[in-house]
Write an enzyme that holds these catalytic residues in place. Structure first.
Site, PDB file in Angstrom:
ATOM      1  N   LYS A  10      34.206  49.120  34.580  1.00  0.00           N
ATOM      2  CA  LYS A  10      34.385  48.523  33.246  1.00  0.00           C
ATOM      3  C   LYS A  10      33.741  47.138  33.235  1.00  0.00           C
ATOM      4  CE  LYS A  10      37.451  45.244  34.492  1.00  0.00           C
ATOM      5  NZ  LYS A  10      37.101  43.787  34.521  1.00  0.00           N
ATOM      6  N   SER A 104      39.899  51.727  38.742  1.00  0.00           N
ATOM      7  CA  SER A 104      39.344  52.966  38.195  1.00  0.00           C
ATOM      8  C   SER A 104      39.562  54.129  39.158  1.00  0.00           C
ATOM      9  CB  SER A 104      37.846  52.795  37.906  1.00  0.00           C
ATOM     10  OG  SER A 104      37.387  53.804  37.025  1.00  0.00           O
ATOM     11  N   ASP A 136      44.785  46.583  35.206  1.00  0.00           N
ATOM     12  CA  ASP A 136      43.599  47.199  34.614  1.00  0.00           C
ATOM     13  C   ASP A 136      43.645  48.725  34.666  1.00  0.00           C
ATOM     14  OD1 ASP A 136      40.647  45.089  35.193  1.00  0.00           O
ATOM     15  OD2 ASP A 136      42.211  45.126  33.656  1.00  0.00           O
TER      16      ASP A 136
END
Ligand SMILES: C[C@@](CO)(OP(=O)(O)O)[C@H](O)COP(=O)(O)OP(=O)(O)OC[C@H]1O[C@@H](n2ccc(N)nc2=O)[C@H](O)[C@@H]1O
Ligand SMILES: Nc1ncnc2c1ncn2[C@@H]1O[C@H](COP(=O)(O)OP(=O)(O)O)[C@@H](O)[C@H]1O
Length: 288
Positions: A10, A104, A136
């Site tokens: 990201k 992620s 996140d």
């Protein structure tokens, strides 16, 4: 049984830290979007009730410290799963780069094990579990483009930005997210234009998006690491349309609208930095 999932990186198009919370985190307002630079998570079910992690890059932990391990462990404990899993991570996202590679990987592991172990969890339930692993991770479960608030775990999906190229340049330093936030003085920073950035994205106005790029953590990281400031300056010098540091850094990204300018920016940065990538934004309609 095996299951493979992509774990995209990201970038933060806007990052504002509004206040310091009693729990030690910062109240944030961030616009995040995914790019097509991704790790790959391969999950193989085992019958030995154990979690094992192997990583293609030696300097990422392959034990309980790995965020993918933590995602598997959380699901096993929360849903009393007796099966085990062998996790192989092919790292392509630079580590400690401000690109949420670990987060992620954790999100991809949650999504993959939800299928492999047939847990039947919704995307919202997976995102809520992800928030227990890191701030996140919730965004990484949803992907696409979103406004993240709270400590980063409250996600409101928004329209995708117009298609463009993104040059990523990561100087050879690892930045501690915790250290950057610790040094931030939220009273002493220029606020980001979060609402204007959202409007620019919804209007698909590339120039307005470039004008509203803003990251309050730059005030800390650029002072700590002058090489990050230099990369920003070179990105502008070689003609990127918009330039910003992603997250807590040190990766700097340059938005490039026209492919004709891409090589000049890419090759220019290669003169200053080993880790340079030319990637695309992932529009939420793209499969990933
Ligand atoms: C800065 C950002 C911007 O997207 O990303 P990265 O640069 O890490 O990619 C994020 O806010 C990072 O999220 P993440 O990396 O998941 O942080 P966490 O593991 O939850 O927290 C690591 C440490 O950062 C600090 N932290 C994190 C989030 C937040 N809203 N306020 C904080 O003060 C806390 O000290 C925390 O102990
Ligand atoms: N799967 C993972 N991939 C990368 N780093 C990981 C992973 N699991 C744990 N880590 C640890 O997390 C830190 C970097 O996390 P990462 O998400 O790559 O950085 P950032 O938060 O800056 O985007 C490093 O200290 C690394 O050792």
């Amino acid at each position: 049984m095996r299951y493979s999932v992509k774990a995209p990186a990201k970038i933060n198009l806007s990052l504002d830290a509004l206040s310091k919370r009693p729990d030690g985190y910062h109240e944030v307002a961030m616009i995040m979007t995914m790019v097509d630079l991704a790790d790959r998570i391969d999950l193989t079910e085992t019958n030995d009730d154990r979690i094992t992690v192997d990583v293609s890059e030696g300097f990422v932990p392959n034990d309980h410290r790995n965020l993918a391990y933590q995602a598997a462990d959380l699901l096993k404990k929360r849903f009393n799963v007796k099966k085990g899993v062998s996790i192989y991570i092919t790292k392509r996202i630079p580590v400690a780069a401000g690109l949420a590679g670990g987060s992620s990987d954790a999100a991809a592991t949650l999504k993959g094990l939800n299928q492999l172990w047939q847990l039947g969890l919704t995307q919202d339930e997976l995102a809520e579990l992800g928030a227990e692993i890191g701030s996140d991770v919730s965004f990484c479960v949803y992907g696409g483009t979103a406004l993240a608030t709270g400590r980063g775990e409250i996600i409101q999906q928004i329209a995708s930005p117009p298609p463009c190229w993104v040059i990523l340049a990561k100087p050879p330093i690892g930045v501690s997210t915790a250290d950057v936030y610790k040094r931030l003085n939220v009273q002493d920073v220029q606020r980001a234009n979060t609402k204007e950035m959202i409007r620019a994205i919804e209007e698909q106005n590339f120039n307005e998006i470039c004008q509203n790029l803003h990251n309050v953590l730059e005030t800390v990281t650029l002072d700590m690491y002058p090489e990050v400031r230099n990369i920003k300056e070179q990105m502008i010098r070689f003609g990127a349309d918009g330039v910003l540091m992603s997250g807590s850094g040190p990766t700097v990204f340059g938005l490039v609208e026209h492919e004709s300018r891409l090589n000049r920016v890419y090759n220019g940065l290669r003169g200053f930095c080993q880790d340079v990538y030319a990637v695309r934004l992932i529009r939420s309609s793209d499969t990933c």
